[in-house]
Scaffold this motif. Sequence first.
Motif, PDB file in Angstrom:
ATOM      1  N   GLU A  61      20.249 -26.763-110.226  1.00  0.00           N
ATOM      2  CA  GLU A  61      20.019 -28.198-110.084  1.00  0.00           C
ATOM      3  C   GLU A  61      18.987 -28.460-109.006  1.00  0.00           C
ATOM      4  OE1 GLU A  61      23.369 -30.045-107.083  1.00  0.00           O
ATOM      5  OE2 GLU A  61      23.808 -30.032-109.205  1.00  0.00           O
ATOM      6  N   MET A  62      18.411 -29.634-109.094  1.00  0.00           N
ATOM      7  CA  MET A  62      17.352 -30.026-108.168  1.00  0.00           C
ATOM      8  C   MET A  62      17.486 -31.527-107.917  1.00  0.00           C
ATOM      9  SD  MET A  62      13.338 -29.544-108.932  1.00  0.00           S
ATOM     10  CE  MET A  62      12.072 -30.221-107.929  1.00  0.00           C
ATOM     11  N   THR A  63      17.190 -31.944-106.706  1.00  0.00           N
ATOM     12  CA  THR A  63      17.176 -33.363-106.371  1.00  0.00           C
ATOM     13  C   THR A  63      15.752 -33.764-106.020  1.00  0.00           C
ATOM     14  OG1 THR A  63      19.447 -33.298-105.571  1.00  0.00           O
ATOM     15  CG2 THR A  63      18.071 -35.148-104.829  1.00  0.00           C
ATOM     16  N   VAL A  64      15.278 -34.813-106.671  1.00  0.00           N
ATOM     17  CA  VAL A  64      13.951 -35.341-106.385  1.00  0.00           C
ATOM     18  C   VAL A  64      14.100 -36.738-105.801  1.00  0.00           C
ATOM     19  CG1 VAL A  64      12.775 -33.952-108.135  1.00  0.00           C
ATOM     20  CG2 VAL A  64      13.661 -36.214-108.748  1.00  0.00           C
ATOM     21  N   VAL A  65      13.061 -37.159-105.091  1.00  0.00           N
ATOM     22  CA  VAL A  65      13.062 -38.478-104.469  1.00  0.00           C
ATOM     23  C   VAL A  65      11.885 -39.270-105.010  1.00  0.00           C
ATOM     24  CG1 VAL A  65      12.928 -39.756-102.301  1.00  0.00           C
ATOM     25  CG2 VAL A  65      14.109 -37.554-102.365  1.00  0.00           C
ATOM     26  N   LEU A  66      12.163 -40.460-105.524  1.00  0.00           N
ATOM     27  CA  LEU A  66      11.098 -41.393-105.890  1.00  0.00           C
ATOM     28  C   LEU A  66      11.051 -42.428-104.783  1.00  0.00           C
ATOM     29  CD1 LEU A  66      11.649 -42.073-109.693  1.00  0.00           C
ATOM     30  CD2 LEU A  66      10.130 -40.431-108.623  1.00  0.00           C
ATOM     31  N   GLN A  67      10.005 -42.342-103.948  1.00  0.00           N
ATOM     32  CA  GLN A  67       9.906 -43.277-102.838  1.00  0.00           C
ATOM     33  C   GLN A  67       8.456 -43.577-102.509  1.00  0.00           C
ATOM     34  OE1 GLN A  67      11.937 -42.065 -99.241  1.00  0.00           O
ATOM     35  NE2 GLN A  67      11.908 -44.127 -98.424  1.00  0.00           N
ATOM     36  N   HIS A  68       7.845 -42.806-101.640  1.00  0.00           N
ATOM     37  CA  HIS A  68       6.505 -43.126-101.151  1.00  0.00           C
ATOM     38  C   HIS A  68       5.396 -42.727-102.113  1.00  0.00           C
ATOM     39  CE1 HIS A  68       8.142 -44.343 -97.351  1.00  0.00           C
ATOM     40  NE2 HIS A  68       8.737 -43.184 -97.224  1.00  0.00           N
ATOM     41  N   TRP A  69       5.504 -41.521-102.684  1.00  0.00           N
ATOM     42  CA  TRP A  69       4.435 -41.055-103.552  1.00  0.00           C
ATOM     43  C   TRP A  69       5.019 -40.487-104.836  1.00  0.00           C
ATOM     44  CZ3 TRP A  69       2.627 -37.200-106.527  1.00  0.00           C
ATOM     45  CH2 TRP A  69       1.279 -37.261-106.905  1.00  0.00           C
ATOM     46  N   TYR A  70       4.651 -41.095-105.912  1.00  0.00           N
ATOM     47  CA  TYR A  70       4.940 -40.578-107.248  1.00  0.00           C
ATOM     48  C   TYR A  70       3.852 -41.142-108.139  1.00  0.00           C
ATOM     49  CZ  TYR A  70       6.892 -45.232-108.009  1.00  0.00           C
ATOM     50  OH  TYR A  70       7.057 -46.589-108.095  1.00  0.00           O
ATOM     51  N   ASP A  71       3.630 -40.484-109.273  1.00  0.00           N
ATOM     52  CA  ASP A  71       2.548 -40.898-110.150  1.00  0.00           C
ATOM     53  C   ASP A  71       2.977 -40.685-111.598  1.00  0.00           C
ATOM     54  OD1 ASP A  71       0.046 -41.949-110.618  1.00  0.00           O
ATOM     55  OD2 ASP A  71      -1.046 -40.106-110.167  1.00  0.00           O
ATOM     56  N   HIS A  72       2.373 -41.418-112.479  1.00  0.00           N
ATOM     57  CA  HIS A  72       2.567 -41.258-113.930  1.00  0.00           C
ATOM     58  C   HIS A  72       4.038 -41.384-114.349  1.00  0.00           C
ATOM     59  CE1 HIS A  72      -1.598 -40.051-113.982  1.00  0.00           C
ATOM     60  NE2 HIS A  72      -1.342 -39.028-113.188  1.00  0.00           N
ATOM     61  N   LEU A  73       4.771 -42.323-113.754  1.00  0.00           N
ATOM     62  CA  LEU A  73       6.161 -42.548-114.171  1.00  0.00           C
ATOM     63  C   LEU A  73       6.150 -43.180-115.552  1.00  0.00           C
ATOM     64  CD1 LEU A  73       9.218 -42.567-113.642  1.00  0.00           C
ATOM     65  CD2 LEU A  73       8.908 -44.757-112.460  1.00  0.00           C
ATOM     66  N   SER A  74       6.778 -42.497-116.484  1.00  0.00           N
ATOM     67  CA  SER A  74       6.851 -42.973-117.862  1.00  0.00           C
ATOM     68  C   SER A  74       8.271 -42.768-118.363  1.00  0.00           C
ATOM     69  CB  SER A  74       5.859 -42.184-118.728  1.00  0.00           C
ATOM     70  OG  SER A  74       5.980 -42.572-120.074  1.00  0.00           O
ATOM     71  N   VAL A  75       8.846 -43.814-118.943  1.00  0.00           N
ATOM     72  CA  VAL A  75      10.246 -43.783-119.352  1.00  0.00           C
ATOM     73  C   VAL A  75      10.335 -43.876-120.867  1.00  0.00           C
ATOM     74  CG1 VAL A  75      12.499 -44.883-119.087  1.00  0.00           C
ATOM     75  CG2 VAL A  75      10.879 -44.883-117.177  1.00  0.00           C
ATOM     76  N   GLY A  76      11.095 -42.970-121.466  1.00  0.00           N
ATOM     77  CA  GLY A  76      11.313 -42.970-122.902  1.00  0.00           C
ATOM     78  C   GLY A  76      12.786 -43.130-123.215  1.00  0.00           C
ATOM     79  N   ASP A  77      13.125 -43.005-124.487  1.00  0.00           N
ATOM     80  CA  ASP A  77      14.519 -43.151-124.896  1.00  0.00           C
ATOM     81  C   ASP A  77      15.410 -42.026-124.377  1.00  0.00           C
ATOM     82  OD1 ASP A  77      13.949 -45.477-126.251  1.00  0.00           O
ATOM     83  OD2 ASP A  77      13.641 -44.468-128.173  1.00  0.00           O
ATOM     84  N   ASP A  78      14.861 -40.812-124.288  1.00  0.00           N
ATOM     85  CA  ASP A  78      15.678 -39.645-123.950  1.00  0.00           C
ATOM     86  C   ASP A  78      15.533 -39.160-122.516  1.00  0.00           C
ATOM     87  OD1 ASP A  78      16.682 -39.545-126.577  1.00  0.00           O
ATOM     88  OD2 ASP A  78      14.933 -38.392-127.232  1.00  0.00           O
ATOM     89  N   GLY A  79      14.524 -39.667-121.787  1.00  0.00           N
ATOM     90  CA  GLY A  79      14.311 -39.208-120.427  1.00  0.00           C
ATOM     91  C   GLY A  79      13.079 -39.850-119.831  1.00  0.00           C
ATOM     92  N   PHE A  80      12.673 -39.330-118.682  1.00  0.00           N
ATOM     93  CA  PHE A  80      11.482 -39.877-118.030  1.00  0.00           C
ATOM     94  C   PHE A  80      10.628 -38.743-117.499  1.00  0.00           C
ATOM     95  CE2 PHE A  80      14.521 -39.442-114.616  1.00  0.00           C
ATOM     96  CZ  PHE A  80      13.775 -39.127-113.489  1.00  0.00           C
ATOM     97  N   SER A  81       9.335 -39.024-117.411  1.00  0.00           N
ATOM     98  CA  SER A  81       8.413 -38.069-116.817  1.00  0.00           C
ATOM     99  C   SER A  81       7.802 -38.713-115.587  1.00  0.00           C
ATOM    100  CB  SER A  81       7.340 -37.649-117.822  1.00  0.00           C
ATOM    101  OG  SER A  81       6.611 -38.770-118.261  1.00  0.00           O
ATOM    102  N   VAL A  82       7.486 -37.868-114.626  1.00  0.00           N
ATOM    103  CA  VAL A  82       6.906 -38.322-113.375  1.00  0.00           C
ATOM    104  C   VAL A  82       6.183 -37.146-112.732  1.00  0.00           C
ATOM    105  CG1 VAL A  82       8.976 -37.830-111.969  1.00  0.00           C
ATOM    106  CG2 VAL A  82       7.381 -39.626-111.246  1.00  0.00           C
ATOM    107  N   THR A  83       5.140 -37.439-111.986  1.00  0.00           N
ATOM    108  CA  THR A  83       4.471 -36.416-111.195  1.00  0.00           C
ATOM    109  C   THR A  83       4.845 -36.658-109.743  1.00  0.00           C
ATOM    110  OG1 THR A  83       2.642 -36.254-112.764  1.00  0.00           O
ATOM    111  CG2 THR A  83       2.241 -35.444-110.532  1.00  0.00           C
ATOM    112  N   LEU A  84       5.349 -35.601-109.100  1.00  0.00           N
ATOM    113  CA  LEU A  84       5.737 -35.661-107.688  1.00  0.00           C
ATOM    114  C   LEU A  84       4.934 -34.638-106.910  1.00  0.00           C
ATOM    115  CD1 LEU A  84       9.624 -35.937-108.053  1.00  0.00           C
ATOM    116  CD2 LEU A  84       7.997 -37.759-107.549  1.00  0.00           C
ATOM    117  N   ASN A  85       4.791 -34.869-105.615  1.00  0.00           N
ATOM    118  CA  ASN A  85       4.017 -33.997-104.758  1.00  0.00           C
ATOM    119  C   ASN A  85       4.948 -33.070-103.995  1.00  0.00           C
ATOM    120  OD1 ASN A  85       1.818 -32.926-103.472  1.00  0.00           O
ATOM    121  ND2 ASN A  85       1.430 -34.701-102.179  1.00  0.00           N
ATOM    122  N   PHE A  86       4.788 -31.769-104.202  1.00  0.00           N
ATOM    123  CA  PHE A  86       5.582 -30.766-103.499  1.00  0.00           C
ATOM    124  C   PHE A  86       4.648 -30.006-102.561  1.00  0.00           C
ATOM    125  CE2 PHE A  86       7.788 -31.630-107.425  1.00  0.00           C
ATOM    126  CZ  PHE A  86       9.104 -31.738-107.010  1.00  0.00           C
ATOM    127  N   GLY A  87       4.583 -30.444-101.302  1.00  0.00           N
ATOM    128  CA  GLY A  87       3.743 -29.770-100.325  1.00  0.00           C
ATOM    129  C   GLY A  87       2.291 -29.703-100.732  1.00  0.00           C
TER     130      GLY A  87
END
Length: 157
Positions: A61-87
Amino acid sequence: MSDRIEYGNLMHAAMRSLIRTVLSDVAADGLPGEHHFFITFDTTHPEAQLADWLRQRYPSEMTVVLQHWYDHLSVGDDGFSVTLNFGESPEPLFIPFDAIRTFVDPSVEFGLRFETQDSDEDEDEEDEASDLPETEPHDNDTGNGDAQIVSLDKFRK
């Protein structure tokens, strides 16, 4: 037809619908005020998409945070996609709604937890967070609003 009403499954569907609605609003209008989300998901879910190095680092499992920087958030019927910055490394993710284990907005002390099928606890339980989660910085966290990996063990029974 089943011989009983599956309240647990119905509650999970309603809670996932709530998350879908919230994320759709954020995708359209951005995060309002101080709202931000800690989302823990099952990295072994067959439809979860993440970089191999992230899957190796977080094999269950993994925990992500949507707060200061995220990009390309797209929501569909089955899930969502997002680009996050890891270091300083932007990584696209696809998180199926069925893979979400917890969804927390600490700015308003709101949280949802999805019980797994092999749990002895009731499946239709909805938790409201009474304490904010403790943050464990990601090894590559530069402290400039990058995504963080956090532990939500406080919310587990």
